[in-house]
Scaffold this active site. Structure first.
Site, PDB file in Angstrom:
ATOM      1  N   ASP A   1      59.142  -8.696 -44.555  1.00  0.00           N
ATOM      2  CA  ASP A   1      60.426  -9.278 -44.149  1.00  0.00           C
ATOM      3  C   ASP A   1      60.265 -10.189 -42.935  1.00  0.00           C
ATOM      4  O   ASP A   1      59.630  -9.829 -41.938  1.00  0.00           O
ATOM      5  CB  ASP A   1      61.419  -8.160 -43.839  1.00  0.00           C
ATOM      6  CG  ASP A   1      61.677  -7.294 -45.055  1.00  0.00           C
ATOM      7  OD1 ASP A   1      61.933  -7.856 -46.127  1.00  0.00           O
ATOM      8  OD2 ASP A   1      61.608  -6.061 -44.933  1.00  0.00           O
TER       9      ASP A   1
ATOM     10  N   ASP B   1      56.038 -10.693 -37.883  1.00  0.00           N
ATOM     11  CA  ASP B   1      57.030 -11.376 -37.048  1.00  0.00           C
ATOM     12  C   ASP B   1      57.611 -10.489 -35.966  1.00  0.00           C
ATOM     13  O   ASP B   1      58.325 -10.974 -35.084  1.00  0.00           O
ATOM     14  CB  ASP B   1      58.198 -11.831 -37.930  1.00  0.00           C
ATOM     15  CG  ASP B   1      59.028 -10.629 -38.387  1.00  0.00           C
ATOM     16  OD1 ASP B   1      60.176 -10.469 -37.916  1.00  0.00           O
ATOM     17  OD2 ASP B   1      58.526  -9.831 -39.199  1.00  0.00           O
TER      18      ASP B   1
ATOM     19  N   ASP C   1      52.972  -8.177 -43.154  1.00  0.00           N
ATOM     20  CA  ASP C   1      54.338  -7.685 -43.147  1.00  0.00           C
ATOM     21  C   ASP C   1      55.096  -8.499 -44.201  1.00  0.00           C
ATOM     22  O   ASP C   1      54.653  -9.581 -44.602  1.00  0.00           O
ATOM     23  CB  ASP C   1      54.936  -7.878 -41.755  1.00  0.00           C
ATOM     24  CG  ASP C   1      56.359  -7.387 -41.665  1.00  0.00           C
ATOM     25  OD1 ASP C   1      56.658  -6.300 -42.176  1.00  0.00           O
ATOM     26  OD2 ASP C   1      57.188  -8.116 -41.078  1.00  0.00           O
TER      27      ASP C   1
END
Length: 261
Positions: free
Chosen positions: A53, A223, A51
């Site tokens: 961001d 996250d 991922d």
């Protein structure tokens, strides 16, 4: 005194046979492909999926792009910031209307000249993105690269925002939410399946079919609770500075939890 070795002329048939044999042998040797070591011959290239961001970046590039266009006076700042923040809150809560958000955030692309957009993005990279690139994230990318893994960034953020970031991080393969294009310009609207939640799995599976790669032994670093569908699909899910829901899920399922901050 040693007797000189007598030189004999071979019969024409025998000489011709051996000459042809040597020529054929030399040609086979010249054309032969070097053997691949047996232990590497059937190795499947492992995927290392990331991922972007709040994983490789200490922030959200999509939300930050919205703040950037407000600071530049490119939109009505008060109205835009309020909507941008509301969409981001929905994302963090796992209930974002991703199509509505992408059409909101991509609208400025449809109103702007391509050269001007490129200039704005260069400024965005220098002022906003460079300071939030995580050194430990770059080190993790380097570790997987050195291991011979195929690096892939897979993100819900649109390709306009993320493509230069992936290039900056040295990752050639980017799977992102797509921006509509027509006649060499952005339409200002999303196209295709958003690379968000279950759509991330759908987009990845399409890429796997196109490229022949496999999820065998794959890693995925994220996250966000929004990435649970893909985290559940890989052999090696890793929670990176996770939100509360992902942290709890990782603890329950015994997934590694790391920090790149």
């Amino acid at each position: 005194m040693a007797k000189p070795v007598e030189k004999r002329l071979c019969t024409s048939g025998t000489c011709t046979f051996f000459a042809r044999f040597r020529a054929d042998r030399d040609e086979r040797s010249r054309l032969q492909t070097p053997l691949i070591p047996l232990q590497n011959r059937y190795r499947i290239v492992r995927l290392a999926l990331f991922d972007l961001d709040n994983t490789l970046l200490a922030g959200d590039s999509d939300h930050s792009w919205g703040e950037f266009v407000c600071q530049r006076g490119l939109v009505d700042a008060a109205e835009y910031l309020a909507r941008n923040d509301a969409f981001y809150a929905d994302y963090c809560a796992g209930k974002l209307d991703v199509v509505a958000y992408q059409n909101f955030s991509q609208a400025i692309l449809g109103r702007s000249d391509m050269a001007q957009l490129a200039q704005w993005h260069r400024e965005f990279m220098a002022e906003v993105i460079e300071p939030i690139i995580l050194a430990k994230g770059e080190a993790l990318l380097a570790e997987h690269r050195a291991a011979g893994d195929k690096l892939v960034i897979i993100t819900a953020t649109n390709r306009f925002v993320t493509a230069p970031i992936a290039e900056r991080l040295g990752v050639d393969t980017l799977i992102a939410t797509e921006c509509g294009m027509q006649d060499g310009r952005y339409t200002g609207q999303i196209t295709g399946i958003p690379c968000y939640q279950g759509g991330k799995v759908t987009r990845l599976n399409a890429w796997l079919s196109e490229t022949g790669h496999s999820l065998d032994g794959a890693y995925f670093y994220s996250d966000s609770r929004n990435d649970l569908p893909l985290l559940e699909a890989v052999a090696n899910p890793v929670a990176v500075d996770p939100d509360d829901v992902l942290r709890a899920t990782a603890s329950e399922r015994g997934w590694p939890v790391i920090s790149l901050r």
